[in-house]
Design an enzyme around this catalytic site. Sequence first.
Site, PDB file in Angstrom:
ATOM      1  N   ILE A 159       2.289   0.281  14.705  1.00 24.00           N
ATOM      2  CA  ILE A 159       1.797   1.598  14.360  1.00 24.00           C
ATOM      3  C   ILE A 159       0.272   1.541  14.225  1.00 24.00           C
ATOM      4  O   ILE A 159      -0.414   2.547  14.347  1.00 24.00           O
ATOM      5  CB  ILE A 159       2.433   2.033  13.025  1.00 24.00           C
ATOM      6  CG1 ILE A 159       3.955   2.084  13.176  1.00 24.00           C
ATOM      7  CG2 ILE A 159       1.925   3.390  12.568  1.00 24.00           C
ATOM      8  CD1 ILE A 159       4.680   1.975  11.870  1.00 24.00           C
ATOM      9  N   THR A 160      -0.222   0.343  14.004  1.00 21.69           N
ATOM     10  CA  THR A 160      -1.637   0.094  13.752  1.00 21.69           C
ATOM     11  C   THR A 160      -2.553   0.790  14.744  1.00 21.69           C
ATOM     12  O   THR A 160      -2.315   0.782  15.944  1.00 21.69           O
ATOM     13  CB  THR A 160      -1.910  -1.419  13.824  1.00 21.69           C
ATOM     14  OG1 THR A 160      -0.942  -2.080  13.021  1.00 21.69           O
ATOM     15  CG2 THR A 160      -3.285  -1.751  13.326  1.00 21.69           C
TER      16      THR A 160
ATOM     17  N   GLU B  19      -0.528  12.405  28.444  1.00 19.57           N
ATOM     18  CA  GLU B  19      -1.785  13.057  28.079  1.00 19.57           C
ATOM     19  C   GLU B  19      -2.868  12.636  29.056  1.00 19.57           C
ATOM     20  O   GLU B  19      -2.656  11.771  29.911  1.00 19.57           O
ATOM     21  CB  GLU B  19      -2.179  12.722  26.644  1.00 19.57           C
ATOM     22  CG  GLU B  19      -2.397  11.249  26.377  1.00 19.57           C
ATOM     23  CD  GLU B  19      -2.699  10.945  24.913  1.00 19.57           C
ATOM     24  OE1 GLU B  19      -3.279   9.877  24.645  1.00 19.57           O
ATOM     25  OE2 GLU B  19      -2.338  11.757  24.034  1.00 19.57           O
TER      26      GLU B  19
ATOM     27  N   THR C  21       0.987   3.829   2.038  1.00 21.33           N
ATOM     28  CA  THR C  21       1.579   4.133   3.335  1.00 21.33           C
ATOM     29  C   THR C  21       2.710   3.176   3.658  1.00 21.33           C
ATOM     30  O   THR C  21       3.795   3.579   4.093  1.00 21.33           O
ATOM     31  CB  THR C  21       0.517   4.058   4.447  1.00 21.33           C
ATOM     32  OG1 THR C  21      -0.525   4.985   4.159  1.00 21.33           O
ATOM     33  CG2 THR C  21       1.112   4.387   5.798  1.00 21.33           C
TER      34      THR C  21
ATOM     35  N   HIS D 186      -6.972  10.349  21.105  1.00 16.04           N
ATOM     36  CA  HIS D 186      -6.650   8.944  21.318  1.00 16.04           C
ATOM     37  C   HIS D 186      -7.748   8.238  22.111  1.00 16.04           C
ATOM     38  O   HIS D 186      -8.415   8.843  22.935  1.00 16.04           O
ATOM     39  CB  HIS D 186      -5.324   8.802  22.076  1.00 16.04           C
ATOM     40  CG  HIS D 186      -4.131   9.179  21.244  1.00 16.04           C
ATOM     41  ND1 HIS D 186      -2.936   9.564  21.797  1.00 16.04           N
ATOM     42  CD2 HIS D 186      -3.958   9.219  19.909  1.00 16.04           C
ATOM     43  CE1 HIS D 186      -2.069   9.831  20.826  1.00 16.04           C
ATOM     44  NE2 HIS D 186      -2.664   9.628  19.672  1.00 16.04           N
TER      45      HIS D 186
ATOM     46  N   GLY E 198       0.834  -1.192   0.000  1.00 20.49           N
ATOM     47  CA  GLY E 198       0.000   0.000   0.000  1.00 20.49           C
ATOM     48  C   GLY E 198       0.868   1.241   0.000  1.00 20.49           C
ATOM     49  O   GLY E 198       2.064   1.196   0.272  1.00 20.49           O
TER      50      GLY E 198
ATOM     51  N   TYR F 125       7.651  14.105  17.627  1.00 19.82           N
ATOM     52  CA  TYR F 125       8.421  14.784  16.586  1.00 19.82           C
ATOM     53  C   TYR F 125       8.744  16.220  16.996  1.00 19.82           C
ATOM     54  O   TYR F 125       9.840  16.713  16.749  1.00 19.82           O
ATOM     55  CB  TYR F 125       7.656  14.812  15.262  1.00 19.82           C
ATOM     56  CG  TYR F 125       7.005  13.514  14.867  1.00 19.82           C
ATOM     57  CD1 TYR F 125       7.561  12.281  15.211  1.00 19.82           C
ATOM     58  CD2 TYR F 125       5.815  13.505  14.138  1.00 19.82           C
ATOM     59  CE1 TYR F 125       6.957  11.093  14.847  1.00 19.82           C
ATOM     60  CE2 TYR F 125       5.202  12.326  13.773  1.00 19.82           C
ATOM     61  CZ  TYR F 125       5.769  11.125  14.135  1.00 19.82           C
ATOM     62  OH  TYR F 125       5.160   9.951  13.778  1.00 19.82           O
TER      63      TYR F 125
END
Length: 278
Positions: A85-86, A198, A9, A236, A7, A148
């Site tokens: 990462i899913t 968070e 991605t 999230h 794919g 990041y």
Amino acid sequence: MTQGITGATGQFHTKACKEYGTRMVAGVTPGKGGTSFEDIPVFDSVEKRCGRPRPTPASSTCRRPLPPTPSWNRRTRACLWSSAITEGVPVQDMMRVKRYLKERGTVLVGPNCPGVITPGECKIGIMPGHIHKRGTIGVISRSGTLTYEAVDQLTRLGMGQSTCVGIGGDPIRGLNFVDVLDRFNDDDETEAVVLIGEIGGSAEQDAADWIRAHMKKPVVGFIVGQTAPPGKRMGHAGAIISGGKGTAAEKVEALRGAGVHMAPSPADIGQTMKEALG
């Protein structure tokens, strides 16, 4: 290995990992077995690549939920071998994945996370490699985007990173803050740690308790969701305040009480670390 390699991605991030120096031994995309991408052979399943089920360092890059099935779906199976990462994995499935890996001594990073990177050596995930710089600051974060941001600030201020770990924002995850803090605490190449939490759950309070009792190195913290109204999910699945618990104020107070240097805003994470190191 990487899942979903054919794919768009999967191709993008597989190529980025390979160019960074990560050894990509195979890809997995159901129905595409026998093909290849960037000279990386593609298989229909992890079992067909390995010959028998066993843990393999991997990255799962499927992003959209699959239709529910009576048995484990493709993404859930991929997590058994993955730095995951899913996102969108059902909670019950994730509980089974976590138990399965724990019984076999395999480390799971994620799900719903950017992965893990040791700058200049290896990256397994979707983080932009060019913003990272080899150094002595460890980074742990529930937020991929703020990982990041923190890394970029550190790099611009001349502070490289030893390893950066995104633990993800789902309710059921593999590594937690304490797991990674423990590793950084014993790592000779890590001088200090950035911890980004968070709202929702008690992971940050657990981390504060552990830091107070065991941490030998400076920790800089920031909590996402400080303006979130009670009962609202903020991005999230695990970022939800329930029953008045898991608020940003509680987490900030707990971490500050443990001696963590709390950044006043996400834009100040790097500067706060610079001040913490004197």
